[in-house]
Design an enzyme around this catalytic site. Structure first.
Site, short mmCIF file in Angstrom:
data_model
loop_
_atom_site.label_atom_id
_atom_site.label_comp_id
_atom_site.label_asym_id
_atom_site.label_seq_id
_atom_site.Cartn_x
_atom_site.Cartn_y
_atom_site.Cartn_z
N PRO A 1 98.23 97.89 83.52
CA PRO A 1 98.06 98.83 84.63
C PRO A 1 97.94 98.10 85.96
O PRO A 1 97.01 97.32 86.16
CB PRO A 1 96.76 99.56 84.29
CG PRO A 1 96.28 99.03 82.99
CD PRO A 1 97.05 97.82 82.66
N GLU A 2 98.88 98.35 86.82
CA GLU A 2 98.80 97.85 88.19
C GLU A 2 98.55 99.07 89.07
O GLU A 2 98.27 100.15 88.55
CB GLU A 2 100.10 97.12 88.57
CG GLU A 2 100.39 95.95 87.64
CD GLU A 2 101.65 95.18 87.99
OE1 GLU A 2 102.09 95.25 89.14
OE2 GLU A 2 102.20 94.52 87.10
#
Length: 294
Positions: A2-3
């Site tokens: 997850p960015e």
DNA sequence: AGAAGGCCCTGACCGC
DNA sequence: TGCGGTCAGGGCCTTC
């Protein structure tokens, strides 16, 4: 992984579920994730109402009516499952079928929130790189995990002049400089690779070389534009995945089909046809096109 | 002080 | 089929 776009997507998915609701009960199935949970974590959450949910860098933050902030980081594999009316709904980039008898009882289901309306929110995180913390609002600015974080790349203040200032004298390669959370908040390996390719800049180029005697290389403006664009596109794609989450296995975030370089070693560059190369920078894979990125 | 590397952790994948 | 090695990586911490 997850960015920023994935965290934004998860946060937006949780918003209607959590905002305005009271936490009735919290179950912790272990003593912590990456760090131990704060003292009396479950007790301190119980009875509090969640007023607003927002995002800073890769952190999801929840303001409680007690004047405290609940901080959540998904690490690498953190995700939420919402159970409304007994029906599980996954929120997050990744989804895989669990063999657990009941959602919330799985091996890696570490935290369960129950709201006053009966909705349950399960936090699952196999690798436990995630973080949860709870602290007074007044400590937000000095919080170890939040202080010193750079500008939000989708915010108004983020522009080429800012990057030029932060890149001044930097010998570090562009790849490393863009990954540095003290400079830009929320970029990770994927979107840095993608933005550099779009901007035609080599990940190996030293950040300091983007400066000119007066001002900066005009390609720094391109880079800023491409960072914003790739993030915005990914958020849109995440949003659309989320909408019909009930009908999809969710395994493919819509955006990952649009990668131009990431995880495409040996495959042809979409622009020039030459093979995408992989190299290792500060221990992480970088994917780029030697021909298009200078 | 800034940069580089180690470390945490588990699942997926590969070769034998 | 099973097993061991390798890789993935965010961000803190230690070392240089």
């Amino acid at each position: 992984m997850p960015e920023l776009p994935e965290v934004e997507t998860v946060m937006r998915g949780l918003r209607p579920v959590l905002e305005g609701h009271q936490i009735a009960h919290v179950t912790l199935r272990r003593s912590g994730l990456r760090f131990p949970f704060p003292l009396r974590f479950a007790d301190r959450l119980a009875g509090k109402r969640i007023d607003t949910l927002w995002r800073r860098a890769k952190y999801i933050l929840a303001s409680l009516d007690s004047g405290e902030i609940l901080l959540i980081h998904l690490g690498m594999t953190g995700r939420f499952t919402v159970i409304e009316g007994g029906r599980p709904k996954n929120l997050g980039e990744f989804y895989f079928e669990t063999a657990a008898a009941e959602v919330g009882e799985g091996l890696h289901d570490h935290v369960a929130l129950t709201l006053e309306n009966g909705t349950r929110i399960i936090y699952t995180d196999p690798r436990r790189f995630g973080v949860m913390d709870l602290f007074p609002e007044a400590e937000a600015e000095s919080h170890k995990l939040l202080r010193g974080i750079g500008l939000e790349p989708l915010g108004n203040a983020f522009d080429a002049a800012y990057l030029a200032e932060r890149f001044k004298g930097k010998a570090a390669p562009l790849k490393a400089a863009l990954l540095d959370q003290r400079i830009i908040a929320g970029l990770g390996n994927i979107y840095v690779c993608e933005a550099l390719h779009r901007a035609g800049l080599s990940p190996r180029r030293k950040a300091g070389t983007m400066l000119r005697k007066r001002g900066h290389d005009p390609r720094l403006d391109d880079l800023v534009r491409h960072i914003r664009e790739v993030l915005a596109e990914a958020i849109l794609a995440g949003g659309s995945t989320l909408q019909d989450f009930a009908h999809t296995d969710g395994s493919a975030g819509a955006f990952q089909q649009r990668f131009l370089v990431y995880d495409r070693e040996g495959q042809p560059c979409m622009r020039c046809g030459q093979a995408i190369e992989r190299l290792v920078q500060s221990g992480r894979s970088t994917f780029y096109c030697r021909h298009c990125q200078r």
